[in-house]
Write a protein that holds these residues in place. Structure first.
Motif, PDB file in Angstrom:
ATOM      1  N   HIS A   1       0.824  -1.214   0.000  1.00 29.20           N
ATOM      2  CA  HIS A   1       0.000   0.000   0.000  1.00 29.20           C
ATOM      3  C   HIS A   1       0.857   1.262   0.000  1.00 29.20           C
ATOM      4  N   THR A   2       2.148   1.105  -0.074  1.00 25.54           N
ATOM      5  CA  THR A   2       3.016   2.263  -0.264  1.00 25.54           C
ATOM      6  C   THR A   2       2.869   2.807  -1.692  1.00 25.54           C
ATOM      7  N   LEU A   3       2.298   2.019  -2.575  1.00 18.89           N
ATOM      8  CA  LEU A   3       2.091   2.425  -3.962  1.00 18.89           C
ATOM      9  C   LEU A   3       0.609   2.533  -4.257  1.00 18.89           C
ATOM     10  N   GLY A   4       0.238   3.491  -5.072  1.00 13.46           N
ATOM     11  CA  GLY A   4      -1.113   3.506  -5.601  1.00 13.46           C
ATOM     12  C   GLY A   4      -2.046   4.542  -5.016  1.00 13.46           C
ATOM     13  N   PHE A   5      -3.311   4.384  -5.378  1.00 18.01           N
ATOM     14  CA  PHE A   5      -4.361   5.373  -5.161  1.00 18.01           C
ATOM     15  C   PHE A   5      -5.631   4.659  -4.724  1.00 18.01           C
ATOM     16  N   ALA A   6      -6.396   5.292  -3.851  1.00 18.87           N
ATOM     17  CA  ALA A   6      -7.689   4.753  -3.434  1.00 18.87           C
ATOM     18  C   ALA A   6      -8.775   5.777  -3.711  1.00 18.87           C
ATOM     19  N   HIS A   7      -9.886   5.318  -4.270  1.00 19.06           N
ATOM     20  CA  HIS A   7     -11.031   6.194  -4.490  1.00 19.06           C
ATOM     21  C   HIS A   7     -11.745   6.454  -3.165  1.00 19.06           C
ATOM     22  N   CYS A   8     -12.490   7.524  -3.121  1.00 19.46           N
ATOM     23  CA  CYS A   8     -13.188   7.933  -1.895  1.00 19.46           C
ATOM     24  C   CYS A   8     -14.010   6.802  -1.278  1.00 19.46           C
ATOM     25  N   SER A   9     -14.647   5.991  -2.117  1.00 18.29           N
ATOM     26  CA  SER A   9     -15.499   4.920  -1.603  1.00 18.29           C
ATOM     27  C   SER A   9     -14.727   3.916  -0.748  1.00 18.29           C
ATOM     28  N   SER A  10     -13.409   3.835  -0.939  1.00 21.26           N
ATOM     29  CA  SER A  10     -12.600   2.887  -0.177  1.00 21.26           C
ATOM     30  C   SER A  10     -12.326   3.332   1.254  1.00 21.26           C
ATOM     31  N   PHE A  11     -12.444   4.635   1.513  1.00 21.06           N
ATOM     32  CA  PHE A  11     -12.163   5.126   2.868  1.00 21.06           C
ATOM     33  C   PHE A  11     -13.225   6.081   3.400  1.00 21.06           C
ATOM     34  N   GLN A  12     -14.360   6.166   2.710  1.00 23.17           N
ATOM     35  CA  GLN A  12     -15.460   7.032   3.160  1.00 23.17           C
ATOM     36  C   GLN A  12     -15.896   6.678   4.583  1.00 23.17           C
TER      37      GLN A  12
ATOM     38  N   ILE B   1     -13.912   8.687   7.188  1.00 27.17           N
ATOM     39  CA  ILE B   1     -13.963  10.157   7.283  1.00 27.17           C
ATOM     40  C   ILE B   1     -15.354  10.686   7.626  1.00 27.17           C
ATOM     41  N   ARG B   2     -16.359   9.827   7.545  1.00 30.17           N
ATOM     42  CA  ARG B   2     -17.725  10.183   7.951  1.00 30.17           C
ATOM     43  C   ARG B   2     -18.344   8.957   8.608  1.00 30.17           C
ATOM     44  N   VAL B   3     -18.189   8.869   9.918  1.00 35.69           N
ATOM     45  CA  VAL B   3     -18.615   7.680  10.664  1.00 35.69           C
ATOM     46  C   VAL B   3     -19.977   7.948  11.295  1.00 35.69           C
ATOM     47  N   PRO B   4     -21.019   7.208  10.872  1.00 37.21           N
ATOM     48  CA  PRO B   4     -22.356   7.421  11.443  1.00 37.21           C
ATOM     49  C   PRO B   4     -22.380   7.339  12.964  1.00 37.21           C
ATOM     50  N   ALA B   5     -21.617   6.415  13.543  1.00 33.48           N
ATOM     51  CA  ALA B   5     -21.599   6.257  15.000  1.00 33.48           C
ATOM     52  C   ALA B   5     -21.042   7.488  15.712  1.00 33.48           C
TER      53      ALA B   5
ATOM     54  N   PHE C   1      -5.177  15.057   8.892  1.00 37.55           N
ATOM     55  CA  PHE C   1      -5.282  14.104   7.791  1.00 37.55           C
ATOM     56  C   PHE C   1      -6.749  13.875   7.443  1.00 37.55           C
ATOM     57  N   ALA C   2      -7.592  13.701   8.466  1.00 41.31           N
ATOM     58  CA  ALA C   2      -9.025  13.510   8.244  1.00 41.31           C
ATOM     59  C   ALA C   2      -9.617  14.719   7.523  1.00 41.31           C
ATOM     60  N   ALA C   3      -9.209  15.921   7.919  1.00 42.82           N
ATOM     61  CA  ALA C   3      -9.721  17.132   7.271  1.00 42.82           C
ATOM     62  C   ALA C   3      -9.315  17.180   5.802  1.00 42.82           C
ATOM     63  N   ALA C   4      -8.076  16.795   5.504  1.00 41.86           N
ATOM     64  CA  ALA C   4      -7.609  16.784   4.107  1.00 41.86           C
ATOM     65  C   ALA C   4      -8.397  15.759   3.292  1.00 41.86           C
ATOM     66  N   LEU C   5      -8.680  14.606   3.875  1.00 44.95           N
ATOM     67  CA  LEU C   5      -9.443  13.580   3.162  1.00 44.95           C
ATOM     68  C   LEU C   5     -10.884  14.033   2.932  1.00 44.95           C
TER      69      LEU C   5
ATOM     70  N   ALA D   1     -18.923  15.292   0.998  1.00 48.59           N
ATOM     71  CA  ALA D   1     -20.056  14.397   1.285  1.00 48.59           C
ATOM     72  C   ALA D   1     -20.847  14.036   0.037  1.00 48.59           C
ATOM     73  N   ASN D   2     -21.099  14.968  -0.822  1.00 43.62           N
ATOM     74  CA  ASN D   2     -21.881  14.707  -2.040  1.00 43.62           C
ATOM     75  C   ASN D   2     -20.975  14.679  -3.257  1.00 43.62           C
ATOM     76  N   ASN D   3     -19.877  14.004  -3.135  1.00 47.44           N
ATOM     77  CA  ASN D   3     -18.875  13.950  -4.189  1.00 47.44           C
ATOM     78  C   ASN D   3     -19.445  13.366  -5.483  1.00 47.44           C
ATOM     79  N   THR D   4     -19.189  14.037  -6.600  1.00 45.67           N
ATOM     80  CA  THR D   4     -19.605  13.518  -7.908  1.00 45.67           C
ATOM     81  C   THR D   4     -18.400  13.306  -8.828  1.00 45.67           C
ATOM     82  N   VAL D   5     -17.213  13.580  -8.316  1.00 54.43           N
ATOM     83  CA  VAL D   5     -16.005  13.427  -9.123  1.00 54.43           C
ATOM     84  C   VAL D   5     -15.546  11.970  -9.038  1.00 54.43           C
ATOM     85  N   ARG D   6     -15.631  11.260 -10.136  1.00 57.58           N
ATOM     86  CA  ARG D   6     -15.320   9.821 -10.143  1.00 57.58           C
ATOM     87  C   ARG D   6     -13.863   9.529  -9.790  1.00 57.58           C
ATOM     88  N   ALA D   7     -12.960  10.433 -10.142  1.00 59.29           N
ATOM     89  CA  ALA D   7     -11.532  10.194  -9.902  1.00 59.29           C
ATOM     90  C   ALA D   7     -11.062  10.717  -8.544  1.00 59.29           C
ATOM     91  N   ALA D   8     -11.983  11.189  -7.711  1.00 56.85           N
ATOM     92  CA  ALA D   8     -11.588  11.742  -6.413  1.00 56.85           C
ATOM     93  C   ALA D   8     -11.068  10.629  -5.501  1.00 56.85           C
TER      94      ALA D   8
END
Length: 197
Positions: free
Chosen positions: A67-78, A81-85, A98-102, A108-115
């Motif tokens: 995991h030192t290499l590569g990229f994750a889309h928002c859906s992988s770590f949403q 950064i927004r925990v219902p509990a 770091f959480a603020a940057a993410l 919340a209503n992200n529509t950018v597919r490459a984000a």
């Protein structure tokens, strides 16, 4: 054995001697990837997935270093950064900055597919930054953070964060163990193509 097999594998980081005569599959199926642990996997799920394939807890931590290499889309770590509990707040194990940057990268209503975000701060370089980020509350995925929830895996994270050389050695050994797992249909004459029938 593959006629064009190279004796070593390198990716700008660790290297290892590649065994010739490895069996490869004739085709790949997308649904076979469902057996892999996902980005929200817990420590127990990760451990079960690795042990079920004959890999150790040490292999789990060393191979997670990929995991030192590569990229994750928002859906992988949403989920971090927004925990219902926590009324939509970030996972408290994340560094607040770091959480603020993410959250800025993935509104919340992200529509950018490459984000999304790089998996670590040096996501184009194979190094031990991944482990140092984990220790600093900057692990991107839940499955990354899970490595800090058990004393044994936490000790390996600390070792690899402190010594890139130790990480490279362990990663190479784990790659060899993973490559030796039984499977595949044929030993290819040319690694780039399936054998003709």
């Amino acid at each position: 054995m593959c006629l064009d097999a190279r004796p070593t594998a390198q990716s700008g980081g660790p290297w290892w001697v590649v065994a010739v005569g490895r069996r490869d599959g004739r085709f790949s199926l997308a649904n076979e990837t469902t057996a892999l642990p996902g980005p929200t996997a817990s420590f127990e799920q990760l451990k079960q997935a690795f042990h079920g394939r004959g890999l150790s807890t040490k292999d789990l931590v060393a191979l997670s270093g990929a995991h030192t290499l590569g990229f994750a889309h928002c859906s992988s770590f949403q989920n971090r950064i927004r925990v219902p509990a926590f009324q939509g707040a970030a996972d408290p194990s994340l560094s607040p900055s770091f959480a603020a940057a993410l959250r800025r990268a993935c509104p919340a209503n992200n529509t950018v597919r490459a984000a999304g975000s790089g998996l670590d701060a040096t996501s184009a370089a194979f190094d031990n930054t991944y482990y140092r980020m984990l220790q600093a509350g900057r692990g991107l995925l839940s499955s990354d953070e899970a490595l800090l929830t058990h004393p044994k895996t936490r000790a390996f994270v600390a070792l690899y964060a402190a010594s890139q050389e130790a990480f490279f050695r362990a990663f190479a050994k784990s790659m060899l163990r993973m490559a030796a797992l039984n499977g595949g249909d044929e030993v290819r004459a040319n690694c780039r193509r399936v054998n003709s029938s």
